[in-house]
Design an enzyme around this catalytic site. Structure first.
Site, short mmCIF file in Angstrom:
data_model
loop_
_atom_site.label_atom_id
_atom_site.label_comp_id
_atom_site.label_asym_id
_atom_site.label_seq_id
_atom_site.Cartn_x
_atom_site.Cartn_y
_atom_site.Cartn_z
CB ILE A 214 -0.94 0.01 1.22
CG1 ILE A 214 -1.83 -1.24 1.22
CG2 ILE A 214 -1.79 1.27 1.25
CD1 ILE A 214 -2.64 -1.41 2.49
CB ALA A 215 2.22 3.40 1.88
CB SER A 216 7.31 1.88 0.37
OG SER A 216 8.65 1.64 0.73
N GLY A 217 7.97 3.80 3.00
CA GLY A 217 8.72 4.95 3.46
C GLY A 217 10.16 4.56 3.74
N GLY B 195 9.82 1.94 6.86
CA GLY B 195 8.82 0.89 6.95
C GLY B 195 8.00 0.77 5.68
CG LEU C 66 0.32 -0.01 5.30
CD1 LEU C 66 0.33 -0.56 6.72
CD2 LEU C 66 -0.46 1.29 5.26
CE LYS D 209 3.28 1.14 11.92
NZ LYS D 209 2.97 2.44 12.54
CG ASP E 20 2.29 12.59 13.61
OD1 ASP E 20 2.25 13.77 13.21
OD2 ASP E 20 2.79 11.67 12.96
#
Length: 574
Positions: free
Chosen positions: A270-273, A276, A278, A291, A385
């Site tokens: 779904i996502a990448s940073g 980490g 997801l 996650k 946050d």
């Protein structure tokens, strides 16, 4: 020099390809690329015209273009072309930072601010350092005419580096007037601060103080082993520790949340940073979100945040808080499993899908968030946050609060310190590293309310750090659109008050939003009733006209569009 559409280097003939435009780029991206190219060419021309020795070296064109390309596009837009030598200084500091022995590489110089006469915020800086050419500095923004120092720092990029640097500047008595922060594509940082608060004749002493301060912070991080998990949240937090085989999470013995990785099935990413990823996945026939912390980036700080998130999430149960399923706590495969939110984040809906909320729906979203946050605060949990990216929607459009990576259980004193969160949504007391409590979340919620109303990114024309400085020093707040409901305006302004004690609690916010939602519903129903009466009267007049004049059916009414129920559409509500 490079020109638009020229894909090859004009430097040493090394074969480096410079793709200045792309057919798939948006018009805005193409415009930015053109501006970047213009800045590059102007810097190159000025350096050569000045007879700069480095600029005359073979291959310099390629090196300069590579420097611009490893930094984000807005770096080029931020550069002052009249001080072309600043780019060489930035290039040199980044080169030095490659060697750990040189980190951090720091440059400090004295500048004098001359406000412009046209009223814009772009002020002129002149260097007062001997041997440095006078003229405008690389910084484009300032506030008052006085002597200040410009500090440029380069080191390897790491989590919370920017907040650590701003904290360091504050600790040694500096007041940040402006800041420009950039990260390179290969993992280094370039941060420029314009500060006041240090005697202008002691530039070298300031540089020495900065180097000592940064080294002390590095030493503290080295001494902070995985076993020394922070004990900020005593007494429960003190139980957390990292052992050789398992990262132990505090437990009262009633929850069984440890997940066997064999039972997890990973689906699409779904996502990448940076730290980490997801994934959508399946756990025991249930759709979940997974996650995962990247193993090569896991350090003691990330382990503490991971442990804290699990510690908090396993304690909460509320329909407006993302449901915790379990976690894998055996390094290196650390992951947190939650319910899967098919609707995605509110941030993506507003800013990527360009969606918008009609006012009644907006109020429902705000009430959902308020209920989730009120639950957390009742359990002494400060989110720290809160922003649109951490608000997720399920298939029924119910909004839930998510991401507790930096959340904390409130200390017994009721206040906490240390900066965390995201600058655009951050409360001023958190930005300034002052003690804060749950009212910091209320400030962030006020910014979210504005975001829901406008569909815009807060302070979109400022960098995050510039926005933070404006919030603290100038009372900067987003502009509320005209014709916004007066009660909504009042709630916005109360929520982002500079004084935390003047902000409402979420229990009061829920009441305000629910009452406003009721008023809107009553208004809608009243308009519908007026519409029905108007249609009935119009139809009655038409029947009378048909009977008296034997007119063809429909001639007694003006031509109007009709809805699915065959009633004329007289107006659209919101």
């Amino acid at each position: 020099m490079l020109t638009e559409g020229n894909n090859s280097s004009c430097g040493s003939g090394s074969g480096v390809q410079h793709h200045t435009t792309s057919s798939s780029s948006s018009p805005a991206q193409s415009r930015l690329q053109r501006q970047k190219l213009e800045v590059y060419n102007e810097i190159l021309r000025r350096l050569k015209d000045s007879g700069n020795e480095e600029a005359m070296q073979p291959g310099f064109h390629d090196q300069l273009w590579a420097h611009f390309n490893r930094l984000p596009t807005w770096y080029a837009l931020d550069v002052n072309v009249e001080r072309a030598a600043d780019v060489l200084m930035h290039k040199r500091l980044l080169h030095l930072a490659h060697d750990p022995a040189n980190r951090p590489s720091i440059e400090v110089r004295l500048v004098q601010v001359h406000p412009t006469s046209n009223g814009n915020s772009a002020d002129t800086f002149e260097s007062d350092d001997p041997g440095i050419e006078s003229g405008q500095s690389s910084s484009k923004y300032s506030s008052r005419q006085r002597h200040m120092h410009e500090i440029t720092i380069s080191t390897d990029d790491k989590p919370k580096l920017l907040s650590q640097l701003t904290a360091l500047l504050s600790e040694i008595g500096l007041n940040i007037q402006e800041a420009h922060a950039f990260s390179t594509t290969d993992g280094f940082s370039l941060d420029v601060f314009v500060v006041e608060g240090w005697p202008h004749e002691e530039t070298e002493k300031l540089k020495a103080a900065l180097e000592r301060g940064v080294l002390k912070k590095i030493e503290r991080q080295v001494k902070s082993s995985p076993q020394s998990v922070s004990s900020v949240d005593k007494p429960d937090q003190a139980k957390m520790k990292s052992e050789l085989d398992y990262l132990t999470i505090p437990t009262d013995g009633t929850d069984v949340w440890e997940i066997d990785p064999k039972h997890l099935k990973y689906g699409t990413q779904i996502a990448s940073g940076s730290y980490g990823e997801l994934f959508k996945g399946v756990y025991c026939s249930q759709e979940v979100a997974i996650k995962v912390l990247k193993a090569d980036h896991v350090n003691s700080e990330l382990q503490r945040e991971f442990a804290q998130e699990v510690y908090i999430m396993r304690k909460v149960r509320h329909k407006n808080v993302v449901q915790f399923i379990g976690a894998c706590t055996k390094p290196p495969g650390l992951c947190i499993v939650t319910e899967f939110m098919s609707g995605g984040s509110v941030y993506d809906y507003l800013h990527k899908q360009k969606g918008f909320f009609k006012f009644p729906t907006l109020l429902k979203v705000a009430i959902d968030v308020s209920k989730g946050m009120n639950y957390l605060h009742q359990h002494n949990i400060i989110h720290r946050d809160l922003k649109a990216a951490n608000l997720l929607m399920d298939e029924n459009c119910t909004v839930k609060v998510a991401d507790f990576g930096v959340a904390r259980v409130k200390a017994q004193s009721g206040v906490m310190t240390a900066e965390t969160g995201t600058y655009r949504w951050m409360a001023p007391e958190v930005i300034e590293h002052k003690p804060y409590d749950h009212k910091a979340d209320v400030f962030s919620f006020g910014i979210v309310l504005w975001e829901l109303l406008t569909g815009k990114l807060p302070y979109e024309y400022l960098t995050p750090l510039q926005a933070a400085i404006g919030v603290v020093q100038k009372g900067l707040r987003p502009t509320i659109p005209k014709n916004t409901h007066p009660k909504y305006v009042e709630l916005l302004e109360r929520s982002w008050q500079q004084d935390p004690t003047l902000r409402p609690d979420f229990s009061e916010i829920i009441e305000i939003l629910q009452q406003l939602a009721k008023e809107i519903i009553v208004r809608i129903r009243g308009l519908e009733q007026d519409l029905d009466r108007g249609i009935g009267e119009a139809l009655g007049r038409r029947e009378t006209t048909d009977d008296d004049n034997d007119a063809p059916s429909g001639e007694g009414l003006p031509h109007m569009p009709v809805g699915r129920d065959k009633r004329p559409i007289l107006f659209k509500l919101m």
